[in-house]
Enzyme design. Sequence first.
Site, PDB file in Angstrom:
ATOM      1  N   GLN A  13       0.885  -1.281  -0.040  1.00 25.21           N
ATOM      2  CA  GLN A  13       0.131  -0.068  -0.048  1.00 25.21           C
ATOM      3  C   GLN A  13       1.038   1.255  -0.033  1.00 25.21           C
ATOM      4  O   GLN A  13       0.750   2.239  -0.986  1.00 25.21           O
ATOM      5  CB  GLN A  13      -0.900   0.157   1.182  1.00 25.21           C
ATOM      6  N   TYR A 143       1.843  -8.619  15.848  1.00 24.04           N
ATOM      7  CA  TYR A 143       2.312  -7.249  15.021  1.00 24.04           C
ATOM      8  C   TYR A 143       2.800  -6.222  15.683  1.00 24.04           C
ATOM      9  O   TYR A 143       3.824  -5.742  15.637  1.00 24.04           O
ATOM     10  CB  TYR A 143       1.114  -6.620  14.194  1.00 24.04           C
TER      11      TYR A 143
HETATM   12  N1  SER Z   1      -2.329  -0.167   9.449  1.00 24.57           N
HETATM   13  C1  SER Z   1      -1.958  -1.218  10.303  1.00 24.57           C
HETATM   14  C2  SER Z   1      -2.873  -2.286  10.716  1.00 24.57           C
HETATM   15  O1  SER Z   1      -4.128  -2.071  10.712  1.00 24.57           O
HETATM   16  C3  SER Z   1      -1.521  -0.579  11.692  1.00 24.57           C
HETATM   17  O2  SER Z   1      -0.223  -0.104  11.538  1.00 24.57           O
HETATM   18  O3  SER Z   1      -2.428  -3.266  11.040  1.00 24.57           O
END
Ligand code: SER
Length: 320
Positions: A13, A143
């Site tokens: 993106q 994450y």
């Molecule tokens: N845009 C990312 C996510 O939603 C956040 O860093 O994982």
Amino acid sequence: MAKRILVTGAAGQIGSELVPFLRNIYGNDNVVACGHNKPLPVEIVNTGPSDYVDVRNVAEFAEKIKKYDINMVYHLAAILSASGEKNPQLAWDININGLYNVLEVAREYHYGIFIPSSIAAFGPNTPKVNTPQDTIQRPTSMYGITKVAGELLADYYWKKYGVDARGVRYPGIISYVTPPGGGTTDYAVEIFYEAILHKRYTCFLKHDTMLDMMYMPDALKASVQLMEADPYKLKHRNAFNVTSFSINPSMLAEEIKKYIPEFVIDYEIDPVRQGIADSWPDSMDDSCARQEWGWKPDYDFPAMVKDMIEKLSAKLLKDK
Ligand code: SER
């Protein structure tokens, strides 16, 4: 010295828009777009050097740095939050081992590195409103864990080895060129596609889930501005809170209705992504970025919605 830049995650993106943005500033031939398993966009391949690399393979990565004589890396290759919950082992492997390799190779080749962190680097016991730059960071998603570890690792390489690694904590990024994949803030992009194409959207987050967001032109500006900033003025490095506005799905739907009055939103909550969103800040305080390197977004919430509707409508009409 002329900049020789390599971008990892160039098919993603942010990467797919950062490459043309950088080529515009530094010259087409000086920006190498690197993808991995997703094909790079044709415009990127046609306008400058491009290649494929697996950041988990340190020898392969070092080879590319040498081959293209690189002195700056924008390291965007990563697995996002929702995908990370589906495959935490892969998220760790790419986000941490990949970053470790990029930092290690920098010890030898001395390039500067831009490393995106995220609102995900915060957790449920972080102050939720006006989240400070320096605060509790105990994220609960894989994450988020990789993002905090990454921030610390990047600061460590700066202090210990003088590797010039800098980063921002991006909020959700809204854009119309390449859709995000596997994130929790993705609703704020999907909603525009669905509103324009089908006049309705089923949202996977609750109507009142507040999260920080930013329009892509500001995300690109922030990255380059930070990398161009005078290092001696930076008190922080990894990673700066940056935000443009804080919104929830219901606010976004109302703003879209100003352009598409028939638009209807309904909700089917995904417990995994809702859980992730609930553990993130409602709104970040980005005053350190403003003070230390002059961060200031160009797009507020209404300006972003207006531009998204215009640009995405034109794009979807062209694709028809
Ligand atoms: N845009 C990312 C996510 O939603 C956040 O860093 O994982």
